[in-house]
Motif scaffolding. Structure first.
Motif, short mmCIF file in Angstrom:
data_model
loop_
_atom_site.label_atom_id
_atom_site.label_comp_id
_atom_site.label_asym_id
_atom_site.label_seq_id
_atom_site.Cartn_x
_atom_site.Cartn_y
_atom_site.Cartn_z
N GLY A 172 0.81 -1.20 0.00
CA GLY A 172 0.00 0.00 0.00
C GLY A 172 0.85 1.25 0.00
O GLY A 172 2.01 1.22 0.37
N ARG A 173 0.24 2.33 -0.45
CA ARG A 173 0.87 3.65 -0.43
C ARG A 173 -0.02 4.55 0.40
O ARG A 173 -1.22 4.63 0.16
N TYR A 174 0.57 5.22 1.34
CA TYR A 174 -0.17 6.13 2.21
C TYR A 174 0.55 7.47 2.25
O TYR A 174 1.77 7.51 2.37
N PRO A 175 -0.21 8.57 2.17
CA PRO A 175 0.43 9.88 2.39
C PRO A 175 0.85 10.00 3.85
O PRO A 175 0.30 9.33 4.73
N PHE A 176 1.86 10.84 4.11
CA PHE A 176 2.33 11.01 5.48
C PHE A 176 1.19 11.34 6.44
O PHE A 176 1.21 10.91 7.59
N ALA A 177 0.23 12.09 5.97
CA ALA A 177 -0.90 12.48 6.82
C ALA A 177 -1.70 11.27 7.29
O ALA A 177 -2.42 11.35 8.28
N GLN A 178 -1.56 10.15 6.60
CA GLN A 178 -2.29 8.93 6.97
C GLN A 178 -1.35 7.86 7.55
O GLN A 178 -1.63 6.66 7.48
N ALA A 179 -0.26 8.30 8.15
CA ALA A 179 0.71 7.36 8.72
C ALA A 179 0.07 6.48 9.79
O ALA A 179 0.38 5.29 9.89
N ALA A 180 -0.84 7.04 10.56
CA ALA A 180 -1.51 6.25 11.60
C ALA A 180 -2.32 5.12 10.97
O ALA A 180 -2.34 3.99 11.48
N SER A 210 -2.71 -4.79 12.09
CA SER A 210 -3.84 -5.72 11.96
C SER A 210 -3.61 -6.77 10.87
O SER A 210 -4.48 -7.57 10.59
N ARG A 211 -2.42 -6.71 10.25
CA ARG A 211 -2.03 -7.67 9.22
C ARG A 211 -2.95 -7.64 8.00
O ARG A 211 -3.22 -8.66 7.37
N ARG A 212 -3.44 -6.44 7.64
CA ARG A 212 -4.28 -6.27 6.46
C ARG A 212 -3.44 -6.00 5.21
O ARG A 212 -3.98 -5.77 4.14
N THR A 213 -2.13 -6.00 5.35
CA THR A 213 -1.26 -5.70 4.22
C THR A 213 -0.42 -6.91 3.84
O THR A 213 -0.22 -7.81 4.64
#
Length: 50
Positions: A23-31, A39-42
């Motif tokens: 997955g790719r997440y912006p820094f704002a969505q680091a949490a 949760s091992r969803r990745t």
């Protein structure tokens, strides 16, 4: 260890390795990225992007 690294870099240079990106997440969505990992969803690597 040197021989192993040489083999690894050789595979990377020849396209013999596949990196699975979970997955790719912006820094704002680091949490959210951390929650997905916990949760091992990745599967594969999670990348934070600026």
């Amino acid at each position: 260890m040197r021989a192993d690294l040489a083999e690894l870099f050789g595979l990377a240079a020849d396209g013999g390795l596949t990196v699975v990106r979970g997955g790719r997440y912006p820094f704002a969505q680091a949490a959210a990225a951390h929650a997905a990992l916990e949760s091992r969803r990745t599967t594969g690597k999670v990348v934070l992007v600026p």
